[in-house]
Design a protein around this motif. Structure first.
Motif: not given
Length: 324
Positions: A282-293, A299-303
């Motif tokens: 959740e903390k990483l996603l807060k850094t995304l711009s509001p315009s990102v949809k 491939p090695k990312a962990v959600l």
């Protein structure tokens, strides 16, 4: 001398100065327009044309353009010879430096012997003591009665409302030319800013769409014409053009476009889709711009579950392919 008497003396001096300023050029223009109206009252085509500059340009309400004194003289003689020609009344002139705005009533005959009275406005440009340009605007017969315009500031002078109707490419070209002249005339700009000059513009949406469609579909007659000279592009492009820098805040700052969605129609390029790496919470996603949809996952990312819920709440879709 008392304070009241001194104030009255100052007011008298100001009135005298303003009266003197109003004479001179404005007086000569007013005299020219009086001769012009007298020619109309006497149906004297020669007297009217004598008020025109040799290279006069007269744009009629139906968008026809008369160039030069000879064309204007022939038109006026034909109009005065017709018993069913338009009849003018209630003329009011407003002299604004070398520009004159005239409001009037015009009675136009209809089939069946009836007639209709329209509101008309003419804008004149004066050069070297003669009329160099005359642009005439009449409200359409079928047009509904417009709502009463907003009250102008209390200036003591009757405001002028210029009716503008846009339904053809020629109308659009005339409108653009009018605004160019407005921008180039300090007197007209001042009148518009003070509320003395207002514009009542109505656009025929269906006609404008037809004009726009013809502008984007070149015909055989225009296929060989350079884009900058194609008549279909006309003046509508000048009045509806969109500044690419107005796309988003990033464009305004001169940076990469941050458009909403997957594509940018204005710039015709794919929107930037960020790629997320490592542990995505959740903390990483807060850094995304509001315009990102839309985001891509490495491939090695962990959600994490919290990260997945945060994406869902923001309506962000996932492209699981690696960024290429």
């Amino acid at each position: 001398m008392s304070a009241d008497a001194l104030r009255e003396q100052i007011r008298a001096q100001v009135r005298t100065a303003l009266g003197a300023k109003a004479t001179g050029a404005d007086t000569s223009v007013a005299a020219l327009m009086q001769r012009f109206e007298a020619g109309y009252a006497a149906a004297n085509a020669e007297a009217i044309v004598a008020c025109f500059a040799p290279d006069v340009v007269w744009t009629l309400p139906d968008s026809r353009v008369l160039s030069g004194r000879a064309a204007c003289l022939a038109f006026l003689k034909e109009r005065f010879a017709s018993p069913t020609g338009p009849k003018f009344s209630d003329s009011h002139m407003n002299v604004l430096g070398q520009t004159v705005v005239q409001n009037y009533k015009v009675s136009v005959p209809l089939p069946g012997g009836q007639s209709v009275t329209l509101d008309g406005t003419d804008v004149y440009q004066i050069r070297d003591g003669l009329i160099a340009r005359k642009d005439a605007y009449w409200k359409q017969i079928s047009a509904p009665k417009p709502a009463a315009p907003a009250a102008a500031p209390a200036t003591g002078t009757q405001g002028v409302v210029v009716p503008l109707r846009v339904g053809t490419a020629a109308h659009a070209a005339a409108l653009t030319d009018l605004f160019k002249r407005l921008a180039a005339s300090p007197a007209l700009l001042q009148a518009a800013q003070s509320g003395l000059l207002r514009f009542d513009m109505r656009v025929d949406e269906a006609a404008v769409k037809a004009v726009a469609a013809s502008a984007t579909t070149p015909t055989s007659a225009t296929a060989a014409t350079p884009p900058t000279a194609t008549a279909g592009t006309s003046a509508m492009a000048a009045t509806t053009a969109i500044d690419p820098a107005a796309c988003c805040s990033s464009c305004k700052a001169g940076k990469a476009c941050e458009c909403k969605g997957d594509t940018c129609g204005l710039h015709d390029h794919p929107a930037d889709i960020p790629e997320l790496k490592g542990v995505i919470g959740e903390k990483l996603l807060k850094t995304l711009s509001p315009s990102v949809k839309t985001v891509r996952l490495h491939p090695k990312a962990v959600l994490t579950p919290l990260g997945k819920e945060a994406l869902r709440k923001r309506g962000i879709t996932i492209d699981r392919g690696a960024k290429t």
